[in-house]
Motif scaffolding. Sequence first.
Motif, PDB file in Angstrom:
ATOM      1  N   PHE A 131       0.819  -1.213   0.000  1.00 30.88           N
ATOM      2  CA  PHE A 131       0.000   0.000   0.000  1.00 30.88           C
ATOM      3  C   PHE A 131       0.856   1.267   0.000  1.00 30.88           C
ATOM      4  CE2 PHE A 131      -3.268  -2.982   1.510  1.00 30.88           C
ATOM      5  CZ  PHE A 131      -4.296  -2.637   0.639  1.00 30.88           C
ATOM      6  N   LEU A 132       2.049   1.191   0.537  1.00 32.04           N
ATOM      7  CA  LEU A 132       2.948   2.346   0.536  1.00 32.04           C
ATOM      8  C   LEU A 132       3.215   2.821  -0.890  1.00 32.04           C
ATOM      9  CD1 LEU A 132       4.892   4.330   1.907  1.00 32.04           C
ATOM     10  CD2 LEU A 132       6.637   2.519   1.858  1.00 32.04           C
ATOM     11  N   ILE A 133       3.518   1.895  -1.776  1.00 30.40           N
ATOM     12  CA  ILE A 133       3.797   2.231  -3.179  1.00 30.40           C
ATOM     13  C   ILE A 133       2.579   2.875  -3.827  1.00 30.40           C
ATOM     14  CG2 ILE A 133       4.322   1.261  -5.442  1.00 30.40           C
ATOM     15  CD1 ILE A 133       5.921  -0.938  -3.926  1.00 30.40           C
ATOM     16  N   SER A 134       1.406   2.282  -3.592  1.00 38.15           N
ATOM     17  CA  SER A 134       0.174   2.801  -4.207  1.00 38.15           C
ATOM     18  C   SER A 134      -0.165   4.194  -3.708  1.00 38.15           C
ATOM     19  CB  SER A 134      -0.998   1.853  -3.908  1.00 38.15           C
ATOM     20  OG  SER A 134      -0.756   0.572  -4.432  1.00 38.15           O
ATOM     21  N   TYR A 150       1.417  11.354   8.810  1.00 34.00           N
ATOM     22  CA  TYR A 150       0.057  11.081   8.338  1.00 34.00           C
ATOM     23  C   TYR A 150       0.070  10.059   7.208  1.00 34.00           C
ATOM     24  CZ  TYR A 150      -4.880  11.783   7.884  1.00 34.00           C
ATOM     25  OH  TYR A 150      -6.236  11.554   7.899  1.00 34.00           O
ATOM     26  N   LEU A 151       1.098  10.102   6.390  1.00 36.80           N
ATOM     27  CA  LEU A 151       1.229   9.109   5.324  1.00 36.80           C
ATOM     28  C   LEU A 151       1.355   7.702   5.917  1.00 36.80           C
ATOM     29  CD1 LEU A 151       1.558   8.257   2.391  1.00 36.80           C
ATOM     30  CD2 LEU A 151       3.964   8.904   2.533  1.00 36.80           C
ATOM     31  N   ARG A 152       2.182   7.566   6.949  1.00 42.51           N
ATOM     32  CA  ARG A 152       2.322   6.250   7.593  1.00 42.51           C
ATOM     33  C   ARG A 152       0.994   5.781   8.188  1.00 42.51           C
ATOM     34  NH1 ARG A 152       7.498   8.415   9.099  1.00 42.51           N
ATOM     35  NH2 ARG A 152       6.676   9.164  11.089  1.00 42.51           N
ATOM     36  N   SER A 157      -3.411   2.052   7.943  1.00 36.06           N
ATOM     37  CA  SER A 157      -4.863   1.859   7.939  1.00 36.06           C
ATOM     38  C   SER A 157      -5.302   0.986   6.769  1.00 36.06           C
ATOM     39  CB  SER A 157      -5.577   3.217   7.880  1.00 36.06           C
ATOM     40  OG  SER A 157      -5.257   4.010   9.014  1.00 36.06           O
ATOM     41  N   LEU A 158      -4.785   1.267   5.583  1.00 35.19           N
ATOM     42  CA  LEU A 158      -5.122   0.456   4.415  1.00 35.19           C
ATOM     43  C   LEU A 158      -4.628  -0.973   4.572  1.00 35.19           C
ATOM     44  CD1 LEU A 158      -4.356   2.996   1.541  1.00 35.19           C
ATOM     45  CD2 LEU A 158      -6.602   2.094   2.163  1.00 35.19           C
ATOM     46  N   ALA A 159      -3.430  -1.126   5.108  1.00 37.20           N
ATOM     47  CA  ALA A 159      -2.838  -2.462   5.267  1.00 37.20           C
ATOM     48  C   ALA A 159      -3.584  -3.311   6.282  1.00 37.20           C
ATOM     49  CB  ALA A 159      -1.369  -2.326   5.678  1.00 37.20           C
ATOM     50  N   SER A 160      -4.357  -2.670   7.148  1.00 43.22           N
ATOM     51  CA  SER A 160      -5.077  -3.412   8.194  1.00 43.22           C
ATOM     52  C   SER A 160      -6.251  -4.222   7.644  1.00 43.22           C
ATOM     53  CB  SER A 160      -5.604  -2.435   9.253  1.00 43.22           C
ATOM     54  OG  SER A 160      -6.710  -1.699   8.749  1.00 43.22           O
ATOM     55  N   GLY A 161      -6.761  -3.816   6.482  1.00 41.27           N
ATOM     56  CA  GLY A 161      -7.913  -4.514   5.914  1.00 41.27           C
ATOM     57  C   GLY A 161      -9.251  -3.947   6.357  1.00 41.27           C
ATOM     58  N   ILE A 162      -9.245  -2.974   7.253  1.00 42.47           N
ATOM     59  CA  ILE A 162     -10.481  -2.309   7.671  1.00 42.47           C
ATOM     60  C   ILE A 162     -10.848  -1.304   6.580  1.00 42.47           C
ATOM     61  CG2 ILE A 162     -11.500  -0.724   9.381  1.00 42.47           C
ATOM     62  CD1 ILE A 162      -9.735  -2.119  11.482  1.00 42.47           C
ATOM     63  N   ASN A 163     -12.110  -1.308   6.169  1.00 44.11           N
ATOM     64  CA  ASN A 163     -12.452  -0.537   4.971  1.00 44.11           C
ATOM     65  C   ASN A 163     -13.190   0.771   5.227  1.00 44.11           C
ATOM     66  OD1 ASN A 163     -14.914  -1.515   5.704  1.00 44.11           O
ATOM     67  ND2 ASN A 163     -15.364  -2.548   3.785  1.00 44.11           N
ATOM     68  N   PHE A 179      -9.894   6.467  -3.432  1.00 44.10           N
ATOM     69  CA  PHE A 179      -9.700   5.428  -2.420  1.00 44.10           C
ATOM     70  C   PHE A 179     -10.730   4.320  -2.599  1.00 44.10           C
ATOM     71  CE2 PHE A 179      -6.446   7.602  -0.386  1.00 44.10           C
ATOM     72  CZ  PHE A 179      -6.042   6.980   0.790  1.00 44.10           C
ATOM     73  N   TYR A 180     -11.963   4.720  -2.883  1.00 41.90           N
ATOM     74  CA  TYR A 180     -12.994   3.698  -3.033  1.00 41.90           C
ATOM     75  C   TYR A 180     -12.797   2.906  -4.321  1.00 41.90           C
ATOM     76  CZ  TYR A 180     -17.401   1.282  -2.702  1.00 41.90           C
ATOM     77  OH  TYR A 180     -18.347   0.293  -2.608  1.00 41.90           O
ATOM     78  N   GLU A 181     -12.471   3.594  -5.389  1.00 50.25           N
ATOM     79  CA  GLU A 181     -12.283   2.925  -6.675  1.00 50.25           C
ATOM     80  C   GLU A 181     -11.098   1.958  -6.654  1.00 50.25           C
ATOM     81  OE1 GLU A 181     -11.914   5.946  -9.618  1.00 50.25           O
ATOM     82  OE2 GLU A 181     -13.925   6.737  -9.284  1.00 50.25           O
ATOM     83  N   GLU A 182      -9.988   2.406  -6.042  1.00 54.81           N
ATOM     84  CA  GLU A 182      -8.765   1.612  -6.092  1.00 54.81           C
ATOM     85  C   GLU A 182      -8.650   0.591  -4.964  1.00 54.81           C
ATOM     86  OE1 GLU A 182      -3.934   2.365  -6.471  1.00 54.81           O
ATOM     87  OE2 GLU A 182      -5.366   3.940  -6.997  1.00 54.81           O
ATOM     88  N   PHE A 183      -9.121   0.965  -3.764  1.00 50.91           N
ATOM     89  CA  PHE A 183      -8.909   0.095  -2.593  1.00 50.91           C
ATOM     90  C   PHE A 183     -10.206  -0.445  -1.986  1.00 50.91           C
ATOM     91  CE2 PHE A 183      -5.636   3.568  -2.332  1.00 50.91           C
ATOM     92  CZ  PHE A 183      -4.595   2.830  -2.864  1.00 50.91           C
ATOM     93  N   LYS A 184     -11.362   0.010  -2.501  1.00 52.43           N
ATOM     94  CA  LYS A 184     -12.671  -0.338  -1.925  1.00 52.43           C
ATOM     95  C   LYS A 184     -12.714   0.060  -0.440  1.00 52.43           C
ATOM     96  CE  LYS A 184     -14.443  -1.937  -5.658  1.00 52.43           C
ATOM     97  NZ  LYS A 184     -13.511  -1.236  -6.561  1.00 52.43           N
TER      98      LYS A 184
END
Length: 201
Positions: A131-134, A150-152, A157-163, A179-184
């Motif tokens: 997710f860091l790269i994205s 804030y970036l970290r 948050s994304l890496a946790s799987g919580i949406n 965010f919704y389109e790319e990561f849901k």
Amino acid sequence: MAQTRFCAVYDKKAKTKGKLLTYRWLDYGYPNLLSLINDQKSESKLSIIIDYSIFQEIYLYNHSSKPQEEKSKDSKVLLADWLEPNIEMWVSKEILNKINQINDYQKRQSIRNIFSQLSCINYTDQQYQRFLISIKSLIQENNLLIDESYLRHIVQSLASGINIILTNNVDILKLSDQFYEEFKVILISPNDFIKRFDDIE
């Protein structure tokens, strides 16, 4: 950029009189008793992640001046009696580094105690790097200025799987559609979360 993922966990007296040592921890995301308990807690509630500004507004302004109370009003909707049984608020480990920047030792310890009572997200290093790269690409494409901490937080948050990620950061909220389109993942302010709660749930 955003590579430092050690978290300032606690302070201990140093050998030099009057000095403190800060102990930092790097979590590789392996399951432990605490993470398993947190996973069980989240199964029965809607999981949301809050950032440091919301954490401050909800938990740290109880004895503040009127302007701060007004500022915290929006985020405090998350403490509504009807909402509490339905949501599980999660925090990222990056918040520990923000807390570590507080100079007053007693206040720092008090806030760490508050943090320890909340559920802390878990993730693996592989998920984090992915997710860091994205996110770095997304931020650069949109010419946004997001600080390292804030970036970290966002990547964790994304890496946790919580949406569902809650924030009042106007810059990052500009990316909510992407965010919704790319990561849901739903990236939303506390006020809008309350307004759309029935739809999101």
